[in-house]
Design a protein around this motif. Sequence first.
Motif, short mmCIF file in Angstrom:
data_model
loop_
_atom_site.label_atom_id
_atom_site.label_comp_id
_atom_site.label_asym_id
_atom_site.label_seq_id
_atom_site.Cartn_x
_atom_site.Cartn_y
_atom_site.Cartn_z
N ASN A 107 0.81 -1.21 0.00
CA ASN A 107 0.00 0.00 0.00
C ASN A 107 0.86 1.28 0.00
N ILE A 108 1.92 1.27 -0.81
CA ILE A 108 2.76 2.46 -0.97
C ILE A 108 2.00 3.40 -1.91
N ARG A 109 1.52 4.51 -1.39
CA ARG A 109 0.68 5.43 -2.15
C ARG A 109 1.41 6.67 -2.64
N SER A 110 2.52 7.00 -2.00
CA SER A 110 3.31 8.16 -2.45
C SER A 110 4.78 7.82 -2.28
N ILE A 111 5.59 8.46 -3.09
CA ILE A 111 7.03 8.24 -3.01
C ILE A 111 7.72 9.60 -2.96
N PRO A 112 8.83 9.70 -2.28
CA PRO A 112 9.47 8.65 -1.53
C PRO A 112 8.71 8.32 -0.24
N THR A 113 8.77 7.07 0.13
CA THR A 113 8.26 6.61 1.42
C THR A 113 9.34 5.74 2.04
N ILE A 114 9.65 5.99 3.31
CA ILE A 114 10.56 5.09 4.01
C ILE A 114 9.72 4.27 4.99
N ALA A 115 10.12 3.01 5.12
CA ALA A 115 9.42 2.11 6.04
C ALA A 115 10.47 1.32 6.81
N LEU A 116 10.22 1.13 8.09
CA LEU A 116 11.13 0.40 8.95
C LEU A 116 10.52 -0.96 9.27
N PHE A 117 11.30 -2.01 9.02
CA PHE A 117 10.87 -3.38 9.29
C PHE A 117 11.75 -3.96 10.39
N VAL A 118 11.11 -4.55 11.39
CA VAL A 118 11.82 -5.21 12.49
C VAL A 118 11.18 -6.58 12.67
N GLY A 119 12.00 -7.61 12.68
CA GLY A 119 11.48 -8.96 12.88
C GLY A 119 10.50 -9.39 11.80
N GLY A 120 10.70 -8.90 10.59
CA GLY A 120 9.86 -9.31 9.47
C GLY A 120 8.56 -8.54 9.31
N ARG A 121 8.32 -7.58 10.18
CA ARG A 121 7.06 -6.81 10.04
C ARG A 121 7.35 -5.30 10.03
N GLU A 122 6.48 -4.59 9.35
CA GLU A 122 6.62 -3.14 9.29
C GLU A 122 6.21 -2.53 10.62
N VAL A 123 7.08 -1.68 11.18
CA VAL A 123 6.76 -1.05 12.47
C VAL A 123 6.52 0.45 12.33
N ALA A 124 6.95 1.05 11.22
CA ALA A 124 6.75 2.49 11.04
C ALA A 124 6.92 2.84 9.57
N ARG A 125 6.28 3.96 9.19
CA ARG A 125 6.33 4.43 7.80
C ARG A 125 6.26 5.95 7.79
N GLN A 126 6.98 6.55 6.87
CA GLN A 126 6.97 8.02 6.72
C GLN A 126 7.06 8.36 5.24
N ALA A 127 6.10 9.13 4.75
CA ALA A 127 6.11 9.57 3.35
C ALA A 127 6.74 10.95 3.26
N GLY A 128 7.37 11.21 2.13
CA GLY A 128 7.95 12.52 1.86
C GLY A 128 9.46 12.51 2.01
N ALA A 129 10.09 13.42 1.27
CA ALA A 129 11.55 13.52 1.29
C ALA A 129 12.02 14.05 2.64
N MET A 130 13.17 13.53 3.08
CA MET A 130 13.75 13.92 4.36
C MET A 130 15.25 14.11 4.18
N GLY A 131 15.84 14.91 5.04
CA GLY A 131 17.28 15.07 5.07
C GLY A 131 17.91 13.93 5.84
N ALA A 132 19.22 13.80 5.74
CA ALA A 132 19.94 12.69 6.38
C ALA A 132 19.74 12.68 7.90
N SER A 133 19.88 13.83 8.53
CA SER A 133 19.75 13.85 9.99
C SER A 133 18.32 13.52 10.41
N ASP A 134 17.34 13.92 9.62
CA ASP A 134 15.94 13.59 9.94
C ASP A 134 15.68 12.09 9.76
#
Length: 150
Positions: A107-134
């Motif tokens: 269900n990726i609806r916009s790009i860029p989107t970053i998603a964090l997976f831990v233990g085989g499951r998605e635990v968080a998602r953030q859409a939109g461009a971000m800087g390195a420190s963010d």
Amino acid sequence: MSQLHVVCPHCHTTNRVREADLEHAPDCGSCHEALFTAHPVNLSATAFERHITRSDLPVLVDFWAPRCGPCRMMAPAFEQAATTLGPRVQLVKVNTDEAQGLGARLNIRSIPTIALFVGGREVARQAGAMGASDIVKWTRAQLVRATTAV
């Protein structure tokens, strides 16, 4: 001494690595390439599944496409974040133009989107461009949240 499963970014073989050895540039037991390159790895849909389901390390995914201006703008920041977060977090990129089925399934609806997976499951998602420190701050905050929720 705990052992972790780490998927090779080159041949996608699962390796056992002692946690204490993560910082000492371990090589893949199969292809003998470095397991950690301090660069995001481009993955196909099949390789993505292998990395997500077989790695004991958290996997941060950048869902992007070459036609996307914000994606191209964020690429250097994601690359820089890999040098800070690795080897404790694997950073990978999935081109949603090439892996359309995966993008639809997740269900990726916009790009860029970053998603964090831990233990085989998605635990968080953030859409939109971000800087390195963010990217680094967001990832670390989500990892704390994911480990305290267990």
